[in-house]
Design a protein around this motif. Structure first.
Motif, PDB file in Angstrom:
ATOM      1  N   SER A  27      24.079  36.914  43.981  1.00 39.49           N
ATOM      2  CA  SER A  27      25.246  37.788  44.103  1.00 39.49           C
ATOM      3  C   SER A  27      26.501  36.980  44.408  1.00 39.49           C
ATOM      4  CB  SER A  27      25.010  38.837  45.193  1.00 39.49           C
ATOM      5  OG  SER A  27      24.977  38.251  46.477  1.00 39.49           O
ATOM      6  N   LEU A  28      26.368  35.932  45.229  1.00 38.95           N
ATOM      7  CA  LEU A  28      27.517  35.073  45.521  1.00 38.95           C
ATOM      8  C   LEU A  28      27.993  34.353  44.263  1.00 38.95           C
ATOM      9  CD1 LEU A  28      26.439  33.509  48.940  1.00 38.95           C
ATOM     10  CD2 LEU A  28      28.284  35.148  48.558  1.00 38.95           C
ATOM     11  N   ASP A  29      27.047  33.911  43.450  1.00 38.71           N
ATOM     12  CA  ASP A  29      27.416  33.196  42.233  1.00 38.71           C
ATOM     13  C   ASP A  29      28.103  34.134  41.243  1.00 38.71           C
ATOM     14  OD1 ASP A  29      27.483  30.742  40.815  1.00 38.71           O
ATOM     15  OD2 ASP A  29      25.888  31.476  39.506  1.00 38.71           O
ATOM     16  N   LEU A  30      27.599  35.365  41.139  1.00 34.09           N
ATOM     17  CA  LEU A  30      28.231  36.343  40.257  1.00 34.09           C
ATOM     18  C   LEU A  30      29.636  36.696  40.751  1.00 34.09           C
ATOM     19  CD1 LEU A  30      25.211  38.713  39.545  1.00 34.09           C
ATOM     20  CD2 LEU A  30      26.387  37.258  37.886  1.00 34.09           C
ATOM     21  N   THR A  31      29.772  36.805  42.076  1.00 35.78           N
ATOM     22  CA  THR A  31      31.088  37.093  42.646  1.00 35.78           C
ATOM     23  C   THR A  31      32.054  35.952  42.376  1.00 35.78           C
ATOM     24  OG1 THR A  31      30.075  38.415  44.398  1.00 35.78           O
ATOM     25  CG2 THR A  31      32.324  37.654  44.772  1.00 35.78           C
ATOM     26  N   ARG A  32      31.568  34.714  42.546  1.00 31.19           N
ATOM     27  CA  ARG A  32      32.405  33.545  42.260  1.00 31.19           C
ATOM     28  C   ARG A  32      32.868  33.546  40.813  1.00 31.19           C
ATOM     29  NH1 ARG A  32      32.237  29.839  39.231  1.00 31.19           N
ATOM     30  NH2 ARG A  32      30.134  30.421  38.569  1.00 31.19           N
ATOM     31  N   ARG A  33      31.945  33.858  39.904  1.00 29.34           N
ATOM     32  CA  ARG A  33      32.283  33.890  38.478  1.00 29.34           C
ATOM     33  C   ARG A  33      33.328  34.971  38.191  1.00 29.34           C
ATOM     34  NH1 ARG A  33      30.840  36.558  33.786  1.00 29.34           N
ATOM     35  NH2 ARG A  33      30.754  35.240  31.910  1.00 29.34           N
ATOM     36  N   MET A  34      33.125  36.149  38.792  1.00 26.32           N
ATOM     37  CA  MET A  34      34.058  37.248  38.569  1.00 26.32           C
ATOM     38  C   MET A  34      35.458  36.892  39.065  1.00 26.32           C
ATOM     39  SD  MET A  34      33.818  41.171  39.967  1.00 26.32           S
ATOM     40  CE  MET A  34      33.999  40.671  41.674  1.00 26.32           C
ATOM     41  N   LEU A  35      35.536  36.258  40.244  1.00 26.75           N
ATOM     42  CA  LEU A  35      36.839  35.890  40.786  1.00 26.75           C
ATOM     43  C   LEU A  35      37.489  34.771  39.983  1.00 26.75           C
ATOM     44  CD1 LEU A  35      36.131  36.040  44.628  1.00 26.75           C
ATOM     45  CD2 LEU A  35      37.362  37.698  43.219  1.00 26.75           C
ATOM     46  N   ALA A  36      36.658  33.852  39.467  1.00 30.51           N
ATOM     47  CA  ALA A  36      37.203  32.760  38.657  1.00 30.51           C
ATOM     48  C   ALA A  36      37.800  33.286  37.358  1.00 30.51           C
ATOM     49  CB  ALA A  36      36.107  31.736  38.366  1.00 30.51           C
ATOM     50  N   LEU A  37      37.160  34.285  36.768  1.00 31.25           N
ATOM     51  CA  LEU A  37      37.608  34.801  35.477  1.00 31.25           C
ATOM     52  C   LEU A  37      38.649  35.911  35.603  1.00 31.25           C
ATOM     53  CD1 LEU A  37      34.170  34.957  33.582  1.00 31.25           C
ATOM     54  CD2 LEU A  37      35.958  33.203  33.396  1.00 31.25           C
ATOM     55  N   ARG A  38      38.505  36.759  36.649  1.00 30.70           N
ATOM     56  CA  ARG A  38      39.367  37.937  36.748  1.00 30.70           C
ATOM     57  C   ARG A  38      39.982  38.109  38.130  1.00 30.70           C
ATOM     58  NH1 ARG A  38      35.933  42.453  36.310  1.00 30.70           N
ATOM     59  NH2 ARG A  38      37.845  43.689  36.258  1.00 30.70           N
ATOM     60  N   GLY A  39      39.955  37.047  38.932  1.00 30.87           N
ATOM     61  CA  GLY A  39      40.405  37.160  40.314  1.00 30.87           C
ATOM     62  C   GLY A  39      41.837  37.640  40.465  1.00 30.87           C
ATOM     63  N   LYS A  40      42.752  37.066  39.687  1.00 31.79           N
ATOM     64  CA  LYS A  40      44.160  37.450  39.800  1.00 31.79           C
ATOM     65  C   LYS A  40      44.350  38.920  39.458  1.00 31.79           C
ATOM     66  CE  LYS A  40      48.802  36.150  38.312  1.00 31.79           C
ATOM     67  NZ  LYS A  40      49.615  35.230  37.480  1.00 31.79           N
ATOM     68  N   GLU A  41      43.722  39.347  38.390  1.00 31.41           N
ATOM     69  CA  GLU A  41      43.816  40.748  37.961  1.00 31.41           C
ATOM     70  C   GLU A  41      43.243  41.686  39.024  1.00 31.41           C
ATOM     71  OE1 GLU A  41      41.243  43.576  34.957  1.00 31.41           O
ATOM     72  OE2 GLU A  41      41.478  41.448  34.455  1.00 31.41           O
ATOM     73  N   ILE A  42      42.095  41.299  39.589  1.00 30.86           N
ATOM     74  CA  ILE A  42      41.428  42.143  40.587  1.00 30.86           C
ATOM     75  C   ILE A  42      42.293  42.305  41.829  1.00 30.86           C
ATOM     76  CG2 ILE A  42      39.501  42.196  42.222  1.00 30.86           C
ATOM     77  CD1 ILE A  42      37.778  40.958  39.974  1.00 30.86           C
ATOM     78  N   PHE A  43      42.844  41.187  42.330  1.00 28.20           N
ATOM     79  CA  PHE A  43      43.596  41.277  43.575  1.00 28.20           C
ATOM     80  C   PHE A  43      44.994  41.844  43.377  1.00 28.20           C
ATOM     81  CE2 PHE A  43      40.143  38.782  45.252  1.00 28.20           C
ATOM     82  CZ  PHE A  43      39.993  39.352  46.510  1.00 28.20           C
ATOM     83  N   GLU A  44      45.504  41.792  42.174  1.00 28.26           N
ATOM     84  CA  GLU A  44      46.744  42.520  41.895  1.00 28.26           C
ATOM     85  C   GLU A  44      46.496  44.020  42.022  1.00 28.26           C
ATOM     86  OE1 GLU A  44      48.120  41.304  38.084  1.00 28.26           O
ATOM     87  OE2 GLU A  44      49.137  39.499  38.838  1.00 28.26           O
ATOM     88  N   ARG A  45      45.339  44.464  41.524  1.00 24.69           N
ATOM     89  CA  ARG A  45      44.989  45.883  41.635  1.00 24.69           C
ATOM     90  C   ARG A  45      44.773  46.279  43.092  1.00 24.69           C
ATOM     91  NH1 ARG A  45      40.696  49.066  42.179  1.00 24.69           N
ATOM     92  NH2 ARG A  45      39.228  47.330  42.252  1.00 24.69           N
ATOM     93  N   VAL A  46      44.100  45.408  43.856  1.00 23.35           N
ATOM     94  CA  VAL A  46      43.865  45.691  45.275  1.00 23.35           C
ATOM     95  C   VAL A  46      45.189  45.758  46.034  1.00 23.35           C
ATOM     96  CG1 VAL A  46      42.848  44.807  47.410  1.00 23.35           C
ATOM     97  CG2 VAL A  46      41.547  44.710  45.286  1.00 23.35           C
TER      98      VAL A  46
END
Length: 240
Positions: A27-46
Motif C-alpha cells: 500500500s505504501l508503494d502504491l501510494t508513493r506511485r500515485m503521489l509521484a504521478l498525480r501528487g500535484k493534482e491530488i493536493f491541489e484538489r485537497v
C-alpha cells in the motif's frame, strides 16, 4: 467454535507478523506511485476542498477557521492548509465540547479539541459531501447548544509568574497539598491539559488563582490533565 477460532487466527496472521507487513509495504508503494504521478493534482484538489471548508465555516458565524491571513512571516511563518483549525469560543462552547458532539451525535471524528478550538484534517479521501456534512453538523451544534461567550473562561493563556528557576524548584524540598489550597505557593511540577499538551503551570512558577481556575476549567470541560505525581491532578507538589 474451533473452526471459527482457526479462521480468526488465520486472518490475524495475515495482517500481523513479526516480519514486515507485505500488505502495508504494497500500500505504501502504491501510494508513493500515485503521489509521484498525480501528487500535484491530488493536493491541489485537497487544498481547494480545505479552502471551501474554511469559507463555509466562516459563513456560519460564531466559528472562525483561520487561513493565510494569519501568516505574518515571523512568529506565524506558514501553516498546513489541510489542517482545518476552528475557533469555537464565540459560540460559548469549548473545542472539546464541539469535538465530542461531532463524534457522539454526528459520527464525525475530528483530530482533537481543546479549550478553544477543534482540529479537522482534510485529506485525499475526503469529498465535498463530507465537508458539507461537517458544516451542517457544526451549524446544528451552534443552534442547539450555543451559549454566550462570557460563560467561558476569560483567557486562553495564563501569564506565568516565574519565581525561581525550574532546576531549583525540581530539586527543592517539597510538600504535597491540595491543588485548591496551593494558591501563592511555588510549584515543583508541571500541570498540562491535553490537548494541546502545553503546560498551564511549570516548576518554579507561582500558583495563582488564575492558574487554579484554568486547571479546573480544563478538567470540567473534558481535558486530560497530566504532569503531576498525583494521577488525578488534585494534589500538587510545592516548595516547602
Amino acid at each position: 467454535v474451533k473452526d471459527e477460532v482457526s479462521y480468526i487466527r488465520q486472518v490475524v496472521n495475515l495482517t500481523q507478523t513479526t516480519s514486515a507487513s507485505y500488505l502495508l509495504m504494497a500500500s505504501l508503494d502504491l501510494t508513493r506511485r500515485m503521489l509521484a504521478l498525480r501528487g500535484k493534482e491530488i493536493f491541489e484538489r485537497v487544498s481547494e476542498l480545505a479552502d471551501y471548508a474554511r469559507d463555509e465555516v466562516n459563513k456560519l458565524g460564531g466559528y472562525y477557521a483561520f487561513s493565510k491571513e494569519a501568516v505574518d512571516g515571523d512568529a506565524f511563518f506558514d501553516f498546513d492548509l489541510t489542517k482545518l483549525s476552528v475557533h469555537t469560543r464565540h459560540i460559548g462552547l469549548t473545542g472539546q465540547e464541539v469535538h465530542d458532539r461531532l463524534r457522539d451525535e454526528y459520527d464525525i471524528l475530528p483530530e482533537f479539541g481543546d479549550l478553544s478550538n477543534f482540529l479537522a484534517i482534510i485529506s485525499i479521501g475526503d469529498s465535498p459531501a463530507a465537508v458539507d456534512k461537517l458544516i451542517a453538523a457544526m451549524s446544528d451544534i451552534k443552534k442547539r447548544y450555543g451559549k454566550k461567550p462570557m460563560e467561558l473562561i476569560a483567557s486562553e493563556y495564563v501569564e506565568p509568574e516565574v519565581v525561581i528557576m525550574p532546576t531549583e524548584a525540581f530539586y527543592a524540598e517539597t510538600d504535597q497539598i491540595p491543588l485548591l489550597k496551593a494558591e501563592g505557593r511555588i510549584s515543583t511540577e508541571s500541570v498540562m491539559a491535553y490537548p494541546p499538551g502545553i503546560p498551564i503551570l511549570a516548576p518554579g512558577e507561582r500558583v495563582t488563582r488564575e492558574v487554579i481556575e484554568h486547571i479546573e476549567h480544563a478538567r470540567a470541560n473534558g481535558s486530560l490533565l497530566t504532569g503531576t505525581e498525583d494521577p488525578k491532578v488534585e494534589k500538587l507538589l510545592v516548595v516547602r
